[in-house]
Scaffold this motif. Structure first.
Motif, PDB file in Angstrom:
ATOM      1  N   ARG A  40       0.805  -1.221   0.000  1.00  0.00           N
ATOM      2  CA  ARG A  40       0.000   0.000   0.000  1.00  0.00           C
ATOM      3  C   ARG A  40       0.842   1.278   0.000  1.00  0.00           C
ATOM      4  NH1 ARG A  40      -1.034  -2.013   5.384  1.00  0.00           N
ATOM      5  NH2 ARG A  40      -0.114  -0.682   7.005  1.00  0.00           N
ATOM      6  N   THR A  41       2.155   1.133  -0.052  1.00  0.00           N
ATOM      7  CA  THR A  41       3.048   2.294  -0.061  1.00  0.00           C
ATOM      8  C   THR A  41       3.425   2.653  -1.495  1.00  0.00           C
ATOM      9  OG1 THR A  41       3.941   1.721   2.114  1.00  0.00           O
ATOM     10  CG2 THR A  41       5.265   3.200   0.744  1.00  0.00           C
ATOM     11  N   SER A  42       3.445   3.960  -1.784  1.00  0.00           N
ATOM     12  CA  SER A  42       3.821   4.438  -3.109  1.00  0.00           C
ATOM     13  C   SER A  42       5.223   5.043  -3.141  1.00  0.00           C
ATOM     14  CB  SER A  42       2.806   5.494  -3.592  1.00  0.00           C
ATOM     15  OG  SER A  42       1.520   4.936  -3.716  1.00  0.00           O
ATOM     16  N   TRP A  43       5.669   5.578  -2.003  1.00  0.00           N
ATOM     17  CA  TRP A  43       6.960   6.267  -1.940  1.00  0.00           C
ATOM     18  C   TRP A  43       7.770   5.699  -0.793  1.00  0.00           C
ATOM     19  CZ3 TRP A  43       7.713  11.971  -0.039  1.00  0.00           C
ATOM     20  CH2 TRP A  43       9.043  12.367  -0.261  1.00  0.00           C
ATOM     21  N   PHE A  44       8.855   5.029  -1.128  1.00  0.00           N
ATOM     22  CA  PHE A  44       9.727   4.403  -0.143  1.00  0.00           C
ATOM     23  C   PHE A  44      11.024   5.201  -0.027  1.00  0.00           C
ATOM     24  CE2 PHE A  44       7.092   1.086  -1.831  1.00  0.00           C
ATOM     25  CZ  PHE A  44       6.892   0.156  -0.817  1.00  0.00           C
ATOM     26  N   ARG A  45      11.444   5.443   1.214  1.00  0.00           N
ATOM     27  CA  ARG A  45      12.767   5.985   1.469  1.00  0.00           C
ATOM     28  C   ARG A  45      13.429   5.115   2.524  1.00  0.00           C
ATOM     29  NH1 ARG A  45      10.867  11.957   2.843  1.00  0.00           N
ATOM     30  NH2 ARG A  45       8.947  10.769   3.207  1.00  0.00           N
ATOM     31  N   ALA A  46      14.647   4.684   2.268  1.00  0.00           N
ATOM     32  CA  ALA A  46      15.328   3.803   3.204  1.00  0.00           C
ATOM     33  C   ALA A  46      16.779   4.233   3.351  1.00  0.00           C
ATOM     34  CB  ALA A  46      15.268   2.356   2.737  1.00  0.00           C
ATOM     35  N   TYR A  47      17.237   4.247   4.599  1.00  0.00           N
ATOM     36  CA  TYR A  47      18.642   4.530   4.888  1.00  0.00           C
ATOM     37  C   TYR A  47      19.211   3.351   5.651  1.00  0.00           C
ATOM     38  CZ  TYR A  47      22.686   6.130   7.523  1.00  0.00           C
ATOM     39  OH  TYR A  47      23.936   6.212   8.090  1.00  0.00           O
TER      40      TYR A  47
ATOM     41  N   GLU B  34      20.807   5.227  13.100  1.00  0.00           N
ATOM     42  CA  GLU B  34      20.207   3.910  12.953  1.00  0.00           C
ATOM     43  C   GLU B  34      19.515   3.789  11.598  1.00  0.00           C
ATOM     44  OE1 GLU B  34      16.977   6.450  14.954  1.00  0.00           O
ATOM     45  OE2 GLU B  34      19.162   6.233  15.003  1.00  0.00           O
ATOM     46  N   GLY B  35      19.479   2.582  11.050  1.00  0.00           N
ATOM     47  CA  GLY B  35      18.790   2.379   9.782  1.00  0.00           C
ATOM     48  C   GLY B  35      17.292   2.560   9.950  1.00  0.00           C
ATOM     49  N   PHE B  36      16.635   3.071   8.908  1.00  0.00           N
ATOM     50  CA  PHE B  36      15.186   3.286   9.003  1.00  0.00           C
ATOM     51  C   PHE B  36      14.551   3.268   7.617  1.00  0.00           C
ATOM     52  CE2 PHE B  36      17.229   7.476   8.876  1.00  0.00           C
ATOM     53  CZ  PHE B  36      16.555   8.125   7.853  1.00  0.00           C
ATOM     54  N   TRP B  37      13.251   2.991   7.611  1.00  0.00           N
ATOM     55  CA  TRP B  37      12.423   3.024   6.408  1.00  0.00           C
ATOM     56  C   TRP B  37      11.327   4.052   6.607  1.00  0.00           C
ATOM     57  CZ3 TRP B  37      12.513  -0.070   1.917  1.00  0.00           C
ATOM     58  CH2 TRP B  37      13.489  -1.071   1.895  1.00  0.00           C
ATOM     59  N   ILE B  38      11.067   4.861   5.583  1.00  0.00           N
ATOM     60  CA  ILE B  38       9.945   5.797   5.609  1.00  0.00           C
ATOM     61  C   ILE B  38       8.949   5.349   4.547  1.00  0.00           C
ATOM     62  CG2 ILE B  38       9.198   8.199   5.472  1.00  0.00           C
ATOM     63  CD1 ILE B  38      12.081   9.048   5.945  1.00  0.00           C
ATOM     64  N   PHE B  39       7.709   5.127   4.959  1.00  0.00           N
ATOM     65  CA  PHE B  39       6.660   4.676   4.057  1.00  0.00           C
ATOM     66  C   PHE B  39       5.726   5.843   3.773  1.00  0.00           C
ATOM     67  CE2 PHE B  39       8.269   1.050   6.376  1.00  0.00           C
ATOM     68  CZ  PHE B  39       8.445   0.099   5.387  1.00  0.00           C
ATOM     69  N   ASP B  40       5.752   6.330   2.521  1.00  0.00           N
ATOM     70  CA  ASP B  40       5.044   7.549   2.156  1.00  0.00           C
ATOM     71  C   ASP B  40       5.441   8.646   3.138  1.00  0.00           C
ATOM     72  OD1 ASP B  40       3.750   6.578  -0.159  1.00  0.00           O
ATOM     73  OD2 ASP B  40       2.267   5.560   1.069  1.00  0.00           O
ATOM     74  N   THR B  41       4.474   9.339   3.735  1.00  0.00           N
ATOM     75  CA  THR B  41       4.792  10.361   4.736  1.00  0.00           C
ATOM     76  C   THR B  41       4.101  10.064   6.056  1.00  0.00           C
ATOM     77  OG1 THR B  41       2.937  11.746   3.982  1.00  0.00           O
ATOM     78  CG2 THR B  41       5.106  12.146   2.987  1.00  0.00           C
ATOM     79  N   THR B  42       3.700   8.807   6.249  1.00  0.00           N
ATOM     80  CA  THR B  42       2.852   8.481   7.391  1.00  0.00           C
ATOM     81  C   THR B  42       3.479   7.536   8.408  1.00  0.00           C
ATOM     82  OG1 THR B  42       1.834   6.681   6.126  1.00  0.00           O
ATOM     83  CG2 THR B  42       0.740   8.829   6.065  1.00  0.00           C
TER      84      THR B  42
END
Length: 282
Positions: free
Chosen positions: A111-118, A223-231
């Protein structure tokens, strides 16, 4: 419930505590009255109503019954489940093995359209090869999981990677340069993984940035993290899996991603670093 340092978790715990305290007030009861009705020591009421202690499902049922508000029991229990889901220890998440933990995240990815991962230590899961994933999950299994279902867990992670090629999704991956030579697995596994990075970075919907190892950095690795859309943000910590949904805290991770992204190199420069790591192997 395990306590996290995240303000998202603490805020959610406090909201639940406030709702329980309001029920008590609306019923015309004080803490001692409620404790007596539930058969508890008054200190238990105090700890729950100030969010120092998380209530159990049975505690909520007893609290609502004592306040004559049993119609609110189901909603409050659902709120408790939501709070518990924000912070999950690895022991709890992986008690049935690694496969279920991998499969449980698939709906979020779909359900995610925009992924950001570090990632400061490993290649992010959506860009991993089968062999690299197998080495990663085998190391996890040996460290903290008694059940050996690594093969099934690897298959589940490979299945999740289809989201990269489906729909109109966008992906922005950031890795530290040290990830390219972290020594995971053998030479063949690492070489295959680096080759795959070169391939996936060429996809039109994928951005791969490498933060170079150099003196004078303005921002240290985090720390590593994932951002799913802006929520939503997910963070894998040593002790468990953290889910962040509070907007102000999600924004902090988004800002951190932006700062790190400005330090990274892309395109030909990123490919040059990946190729350099590959040449070192071979």
């Amino acid at each position: 419930m395990a306590v996290s340092e995240s303000s998202s978790v603490q805020r959610a715990r406090q909201v639940l505590a406030d709702r329980l305290r309001e029920l008590c007030k609306d019923a015309g009861l004080d803490g001692k009255d409620l404790a007596a009705a539930c058969g508890w020591h008054p200190s238990k009421v105090s700890r729950i109503s100030t969010a120092k202690t998380a209530p159990s499902v049975d505690d909520i049922r007893a609290w609502c019954r004592a306040c004559g508000a049993e119609e609110q029991t189901a909603d409050l229990i659902a709120s408790l489940r939501a709070v518990e889901g924000m912070w999950v220890s690895w022991r709890r998440m992986e008690r049935a093995g690694l496969r279920r933990a991998q499969e449980a995240r698939l709906p979020l990815y779909e359900r995610t359209s925009w992924f950001r991962a570090y990632s400061p230590g490993l290649v992010p899961g959506l860009m991993q090869t089968y062999g690299y994933t197998e080495d990663v999950l085998r190391a996890v299994q040996r460290r903290r999981v008694q059940i050996d279902d690594v093969a099934n867990a690897v298959a589940a992670r490979m299945e999740r990677q289809r989201v990269v090629h489906e729909g109109q999704r966008r992906f922005a991956f950031l890795v530290e340069e040290s990830v390219l030579g972290n020594g995971l697995g053998d030479v063949d596994t690492q070489a295959e993984q680096l080759d795959h990075l070169l391939s996936i970075s060429a996809l039109p919907n994928v951005s791969v940035g490498v933060v170079p190892t150099r003196l004078g950095r303005t921002r240290m690795p985090v720390e590593g993290f994932w951002i799913f859309d802006t929520t939503q943000v997910n963070v894998e910590l040593v002790s468990g899996y953290l889910t962040i949904t509070q907007p102000s805290e999600v924004a902090m991770y988004a800002d951190t991603f932006t700062v790190l992204a400005e330090m990274a190199v892309y395109g030909a420069k990123a490919r040059a670093l990946i190729s350099k790591a590959l040449d070192t192997l071979t």
